[in-house]
Scaffold this active site. Structure first.
Site, PDB file in Angstrom:
ATOM      1  CE  LYS A 190      -3.173   2.674   2.935  1.00 33.89           C
ATOM      2  NZ  LYS A 190      -3.909   2.739   4.216  1.00 33.89           N
ATOM      3  CD  GLU A 235      -6.018   7.773  11.097  1.00 29.51           C
ATOM      4  OE1 GLU A 235      -5.433   6.693  11.244  1.00 29.51           O
ATOM      5  OE2 GLU A 235      -6.320   8.232   9.975  1.00 29.51           O
ATOM      6  CD  GLU A 279      -7.085   2.452   1.905  1.00 26.24           C
ATOM      7  OE1 GLU A 279      -6.850   3.603   2.296  1.00 26.24           O
ATOM      8  OE2 GLU A 279      -7.885   2.177   0.976  1.00 26.24           O
ATOM      9  CD  GLU A 415     -10.270   7.536  -0.743  1.00 24.97           C
ATOM     10  OE1 GLU A 415      -9.567   7.502   0.281  1.00 24.97           O
ATOM     11  OE2 GLU A 415     -10.528   6.532  -1.438  1.00 24.97           O
TER      12      GLU A 415
END
Length: 428
Positions: A190, A235, A279, A415
């Site tokens: 990733k 986050e 992910e 996105e």
């Protein structure tokens, strides 16, 4: 920086916290040009002025900051009858994403801190006493005039027009295509690729207007402002509080639906998406591996849950453990940054690919932002959904997406458009 380096005087900070009547909201109390804020759901801390500023650069920025803060805290004289997270001596901080970044990392001790948590409100006043010779810090302290603790009306609304930064939409999709070559060759699992948008702040703009917009529009995120870095992050990188360590991992996202039915369908599709679940697992495993040397009894949910934000659904996992080695929150952000959620996995390969494919310096975007207290406890978010406001008025906003082997370049570009929305809309 070692103790054998040259020695400069470091001030004895004299800190007095007192409980006060309920203070809300916090944003109108801060400096319109240089706000210091870290709040969520109306609680948190805000700062006025500066009693001390410490700056750090390069690959040792976290360890230098942790060592410097211990020295400052060790000699501080603190009177804190409130004894809640964020009361007493605190510094607000923002750190550069990359070791080679030209951006400085900073810890700022405000001259006045206003806090609110668990139904209690307080004011902390911090002044500089006599200097003591302790190990060298990165920057000598400075003190600025303290603004009065007065709620000033917010300034008029303003608008910033943004244009593409170093990557336009087509350029970003080409970068994703290039990343997919490396991913499909098995070089990494990733990588997170970002792009930027650039605008210019009008003269005299009151940044509290932007913060108030973010805090009201995204109440469940961390709304922050530290040294020109402004945003609203969903986050939590790490929270350390009296021996308990918590974190929230976000990876995998989808746009909200246009009505209740389509919104429920969007959440269900995200929760079962193989691409997004993979992910997310990369990001979760990365954090757990980095946290393991510092915490015991670490637990996380068996399956990620869908977290609803005003414009996005996210896959989220909460993590909790018991601090086992005495690490401060600054030690922990040194261990955890960068997570797979903002870099990729394995980390060295992901960072190398980011350097190759992103033709710009991320600065403090996707770095840790938050606060640390005298005891080392603190709350730190990842600086997402954010923009850096430079002294000359340049505003650079950032957004990124996690790229895995079955990513579609156009969907990843879309996105990033969604992730730009909170900060771009607030500036508009």
């Amino acid at each position: 920086m070692s103790d054998t380096a040259g020695r400069v005087p470091v001030p004895v900070l004299r800190v007095v916290t007192e409980r006060v009547d309920d203070i809300r909201p916090l944003v109108p109390l801060v400096d319109p040009r240089n706000p210091l804020v870290f709040i969520r759901r109306g609680s948190g801390i805000a700062g006025i002025g500066e009693a001390l500023r410490l700056t750090f650069t390069g690959p040792t920025r976290f360890t230098d900051a942790a060592a410097a803060w211990k020295r400052v805290a060790r000699v501080a004289v603190v009177d804190d009858p409130v004894a809640l997270p964020g009361s007493g001596l605190v510094a607000l901080g923002a750190f550069a994403f990359a070791d080679e970044s030209a951006a400085t990392s900073v810890l700022i001790v405000p001259a006045v801190v206003i806090g609110r948590r668990a139904g209690a409100s307080w004011v902390t006043r911090i002044s500089v006493g006599a200097d003591l010779p302790v190990a060298e810090l990165v920057e000598a302290p400075r003190q600025e005039p303290v603004a009065e603790l007065v709620e000033a009306p917010l300034g008029p609304d303003f608008s910033v027009s943004f244009d593409f930064g170093a990557l336009d939409r087509a350029g970003y999709m080409r970068a994703v295509e290039a990343a997919l070559v490396h991913l499909r060759a098995g070089e990494l699992s990733k990588v997170v690729l970002a792009r930027s948008m650039v605008g210019h702040l009008p003269d005299g703009a009151d940044l509290r207007v932007l913060l108030a917009e973010l805090a009201s529009g995204y109440p469940d995120t961390w709304t922050f402002a530290v040294d020109g870095l402004i945003g609203s992050s969903p986050e939590t990188l790490v929270t350390a509080n009296r021996g308990t360590v918590t974190a929230r991992v976000l990876a995998g996202s989808a746009p909200r639906g246009t009505d209740p039915s389509s919104d429920a369908d969007a959440a269900a599709a995200l929760a079962t998406s193989t691409k997004d679940l993979d992910e997310h697992q990369f990001a979760l495993r990365s954090l757990l591996a980095s946290l393991a040397p510092h915490a015991a009894n670490v637990t996380s949910s068996e399956q990620p849950f869908t977290l609803k934000l005003p414009n996005l659904w996210h896959l989220a996992s909460d993590v909790e453990g018991t601090l086992s080695d005495g690490s401060s929150s600054l030690d922990l952000i040194a261990a955890l940054h960068p997570t797979a959620a903002v870099a990729g996995t394995p980390t060295p390969a992901a960072l190398a690919l980011i350097r190759d494919l992103e033709p710009f310096d991320r600065g403090r975007y996707a770095g840790p932002v938050g606060w640390v207290g005298a005891d080392g406890d603190g709350e730190w978010a990842i600086a997402l959904r954010s923009a850096q406001v430079d002294p000359d008025g340049t505003v650079t906003a950032f957004a990124g997406a996690g790229i895995v082997t079955d990513s579609d370049p156009e969907k990843e570009m879309l996105e990033t458009r969604m992730k730009f929305r909170p900060v771009i809309d607030a500036f508009a």
